[in-house]
Design an enzyme around this catalytic site. Sequence first.
Site, PDB file in Angstrom:
ATOM      1  N   LYS A   1      48.106  47.761  52.789  1.00  0.00           N
ATOM      2  CA  LYS A   1      47.517  46.668  53.390  1.00  0.00           C
ATOM      3  C   LYS A   1      48.317  45.415  52.681  1.00  0.00           C
ATOM      4  CE  LYS A   1      43.665  44.475  52.238  1.00  0.00           C
ATOM      5  NZ  LYS A   1      43.830  43.016  51.818  1.00  0.00           N
ATOM      6  N   ASN A   2      48.342  45.333  51.591  1.00  0.00           N
ATOM      7  CA  ASN A   2      48.623  44.117  50.822  1.00  0.00           C
ATOM      8  C   ASN A   2      50.332  44.288  50.700  1.00  0.00           C
ATOM      9  OD1 ASN A   2      46.162  43.341  50.473  1.00  0.00           O
ATOM     10  ND2 ASN A   2      46.161  43.906  48.221  1.00  0.00           N
TER      11      ASN A   2
ATOM     12  N   CYS B   1      38.264  37.419  52.035  1.00  0.00           N
ATOM     13  CA  CYS B   1      36.838  37.777  51.021  1.00  0.00           C
ATOM     14  C   CYS B   1      36.497  36.591  50.342  1.00  0.00           C
ATOM     15  CB  CYS B   1      37.359  38.834  50.284  1.00  0.00           C
ATOM     16  SG  CYS B   1      37.450  40.385  51.068  1.00  0.00           S
TER      17      CYS B   1
ATOM     18  N   ARG C   1      39.515  30.254  45.498  1.00  0.00           N
ATOM     19  CA  ARG C   1      40.593  30.709  46.200  1.00  0.00           C
ATOM     20  C   ARG C   1      41.234  29.280  46.812  1.00  0.00           C
ATOM     21  NH1 ARG C   1      40.267  36.432  49.157  1.00  0.00           N
ATOM     22  NH2 ARG C   1      42.294  36.739  48.135  1.00  0.00           N
TER      23      ARG C   1
ATOM     24  N   ASP D   1      41.266  44.632  42.385  1.00  0.00           N
ATOM     25  CA  ASP D   1      40.774  44.955  43.583  1.00  0.00           C
ATOM     26  C   ASP D   1      40.319  46.304  43.464  1.00  0.00           C
ATOM     27  OD1 ASP D   1      43.637  43.785  45.427  1.00  0.00           O
ATOM     28  OD2 ASP D   1      41.811  42.892  44.957  1.00  0.00           O
TER      29      ASP D   1
ATOM     30  N   ARG E   1      38.738  46.407  57.026  1.00  0.00           N
ATOM     31  CA  ARG E   1      40.007  45.467  57.157  1.00  0.00           C
ATOM     32  C   ARG E   1      40.965  46.048  56.231  1.00  0.00           C
ATOM     33  NH1 ARG E   1      38.264  40.742  54.294  1.00  0.00           N
ATOM     34  NH2 ARG E   1      40.453  40.522  54.437  1.00  0.00           N
TER      35      ARG E   1
HETATM   36  C1  EPZ Z   1      46.129  39.100  46.585  1.00  0.00           C
HETATM   37  O1  EPZ Z   1      45.455  37.979  46.728  1.00  0.00           O
HETATM   38  C2  EPZ Z   1      45.725  40.251  47.105  1.00  0.00           C
HETATM   39  N1  EPZ Z   1      45.541  39.924  48.512  1.00  0.00           N
HETATM   40  C3  EPZ Z   1      44.305  40.446  46.782  1.00  0.00           C
HETATM   41  O2  EPZ Z   1      43.555  41.613  47.216  1.00  0.00           O
HETATM   42  C4  EPZ Z   1      44.370  40.515  45.165  1.00  0.00           C
HETATM   43  O3  EPZ Z   1      42.850  40.631  44.791  1.00  0.00           O
HETATM   44  C5  EPZ Z   1      44.950  39.312  44.493  1.00  0.00           C
HETATM   45  O4  EPZ Z   1      46.275  39.096  45.374  1.00  0.00           O
HETATM   46  C6  EPZ Z   1      45.165  39.519  43.045  1.00  0.00           C
HETATM   47  O5  EPZ Z   1      45.659  40.510  42.711  1.00  0.00           O
HETATM   48  C7  EPZ Z   1      46.734  40.355  49.392  1.00  0.00           C
HETATM   49  O6  EPZ Z   1      47.708  40.816  48.682  1.00  0.00           O
HETATM   50  C8  EPZ Z   1      46.773  40.371  50.720  1.00  0.00           C
HETATM   51  P1  EPZ Z   1      46.343  35.254  44.160  1.00  0.00           P
HETATM   52  P2  EPZ Z   1      46.017  36.360  46.533  1.00  0.00           P
HETATM   53  O7  EPZ Z   1      47.097  34.098  44.741  1.00  0.00           O
HETATM   54  O8  EPZ Z   1      47.339  36.245  47.172  1.00  0.00           O
HETATM   55  C9  EPZ Z   1      43.899  31.717  42.101  1.00  0.00           C
HETATM   56  C10 EPZ Z   1      42.287  42.752  48.550  1.00  0.00           C
HETATM   57  O9  EPZ Z   1      40.990  43.217  48.214  1.00  0.00           O
HETATM   58  N2  EPZ Z   1      44.937  30.803  42.773  1.00  0.00           N
HETATM   59  O10 EPZ Z   1      47.290  36.242  43.164  1.00  0.00           O
HETATM   60  O11 EPZ Z   1      45.107  35.443  47.356  1.00  0.00           O
HETATM   61  C11 EPZ Z   1      43.034  32.601  43.109  1.00  0.00           C
HETATM   62  O12 EPZ Z   1      41.851  31.515  43.185  1.00  0.00           O
HETATM   63  C12 EPZ Z   1      42.552  41.553  48.164  1.00  0.00           C
HETATM   64  O13 EPZ Z   1      42.909  43.756  49.064  1.00  0.00           O
HETATM   65  C13 EPZ Z   1      44.747  29.419  42.705  1.00  0.00           C
HETATM   66  O14 EPZ Z   1      44.076  29.044  41.822  1.00  0.00           O
HETATM   67  O15 EPZ Z   1      45.734  36.475  45.086  1.00  0.00           O
HETATM   68  C14 EPZ Z   1      42.414  33.468  42.252  1.00  0.00           C
HETATM   69  O16 EPZ Z   1      41.509  33.326  41.384  1.00  0.00           O
HETATM   70  C15 EPZ Z   1      41.384  40.704  47.792  1.00  0.00           C
HETATM   71  N3  EPZ Z   1      45.738  28.747  43.347  1.00  0.00           N
HETATM   72  C16 EPZ Z   1      43.987  33.837  41.445  1.00  0.00           C
HETATM   73  O17 EPZ Z   1      44.689  32.658  41.499  1.00  0.00           O
HETATM   74  C17 EPZ Z   1      46.708  29.069  44.357  1.00  0.00           C
HETATM   75  O18 EPZ Z   1      47.121  28.358  45.008  1.00  0.00           O
HETATM   76  C18 EPZ Z   1      44.967  35.088  42.022  1.00  0.00           C
HETATM   77  O19 EPZ Z   1      45.072  34.798  43.385  1.00  0.00           O
HETATM   78  C19 EPZ Z   1      46.590  30.570  44.369  1.00  0.00           C
HETATM   79  C20 EPZ Z   1      45.864  31.287  43.633  1.00  0.00           C
END
Ligand code: EPZ
Length: 438
Positions: A22-23, A116, A121, A305, A397
């Site tokens: 998915k990711n 989610c 986020r 995850d 999803r």
């Molecule tokens: C990706 O989400 C994955 N989703 C998530 O999987 C996964 O949990 C996450 O990476 C971490 O590995 C997809 O790839 C579609 P991040 P993403 O930006 O890109 C903070 C699943 O279950 N942050 O690395 O949204 C954020 O709040 C999903 O498949 C900021 O503060 O994750 C979080 O605490 C859930 N500001 C952390 O960084 C920003 O601008 C990680 O977020 C961006 C992020």
Amino acid sequence: MDIWHVRGGRKLKGACRVQGSKNASLPILAAMAVSPLRAELSNVPRLRDVDAALRILRHLGCRTEQEGDRVYIDSAGMTRGDIPHELMEEMRSSVIFMGALLARCGEARMSLPGGCRLGKRPIDLHLAALRQLGAEIREEEGEIVCRGGKLRGTRIELPFPSVGATENVMLAACAAEGETELCGAAREPEITALQQLLCAMGARIRGAGSGRIVIGGMVPRPALCARIPFDRIAASTLACAAAATGGSIELLDVDAQQFSTVLYFLNRAGCDIITQNSRVCLSAPPRLCGVGDLRTAPFPGFPTDAQPVLMAALLRSRGRTRITETIFENRFRQAPELRRLGADVRVSGRTAEIRGVERLQGAALTAGDLRGGAAMILGGLAAEGETLIRDEGHVLRGYEALDERLRALGADIQTEICNEEKSDGDDKSDAPAGEQAQ
Ligand code: EPZ
């Protein structure tokens, strides 16, 4: 509302081919908007999030077609750079289209993404990085309006290796003048998959997986064929399911390196694990043992995850486990539901302590997010009697035919799926949204 009926007490046993990722699929589908091309993607998982990404592509004016695990995309006819709220709110990954639209149209207009509820986020890192490439970004009537004109390559340092922000910069920088050096980048395997795809599209990009990615623009190619890699979180979930039931499993078409930290902790919990070429064999003892302290972290650390499903596998373990969730503020929502099965999980702030219990008893649970929903299914497999999980469509999803895969391994699981098809308007054809109106 989907309803999962799980009757526990059976050891899972057998071989299982793992779904496409998915990711990896979602940023790759967003990348299809970066330049006009015809693409054939294979091993694409049949998921609600993939359907949502295809709806966005059609809204933008692309043609899409899906046959089994193959998706055909023609993005030559793309006409617009805006995405309406109802498409944005379906998933978090819709925000990755921002970089793609900036690269293609020099502008993007969208609301904040959905997905989610794992914590705040924010997308501040995405916006800060795109601004460094020269995009003007402001909020207007609840929408984010980006104007890029000619983006310029530069050195960007991400203060946190955000997966999404890394992907947005990779897409936008394909159209930037000069070279972009992205430091502190995410190192997840999905980033490497996106780099491979962008190279096949004609981008000059290197360094994915190392934390420093260099993007030197793109000479668009008109067509490509690409295969989506396996889903390391779905593989981790199936391995944890076998472990939770004291069973054994052979995972096919996988790369153990991509989920080695999950396998490491399952081995510490007492599972025998053999990895060979693209197969992983796991066999579990009747009861696992606690694994002590575990912290989630960006790749190559333990994936956040997989945290909920490992928690579920350890509910009947001997001893204790303490999980510290470092990525999201609110990722233990499955804990109070798992306690309804008789589990002993104590959450305090960003730490959860699992004290293993001898037996679990089926109960009625409610899924609050994708991986939490999967954890409840695993809890039901480890419990006696029936567990009923009410699920607002979270699990499907991210998991393709999870009930069928588990049944093939001997599980007693039935799903009532609420097939609420979302259309692009009044016509279901795969033509671009605009053309339907005519
Ligand atoms: C990706 O989400 C994955 N989703 C998530 O999987 C996964 O949990 C996450 O990476 C971490 O590995 C997809 O790839 C579609 P991040 P993403 O930006 O890109 C903070 C699943 O279950 N942050 O690395 O949204 C954020 O709040 C999903 O498949 C900021 O503060 O994750 C979080 O605490 C859930 N500001 C952390 O960084 C920003 O601008 C990680 O977020 C961006 C992020």
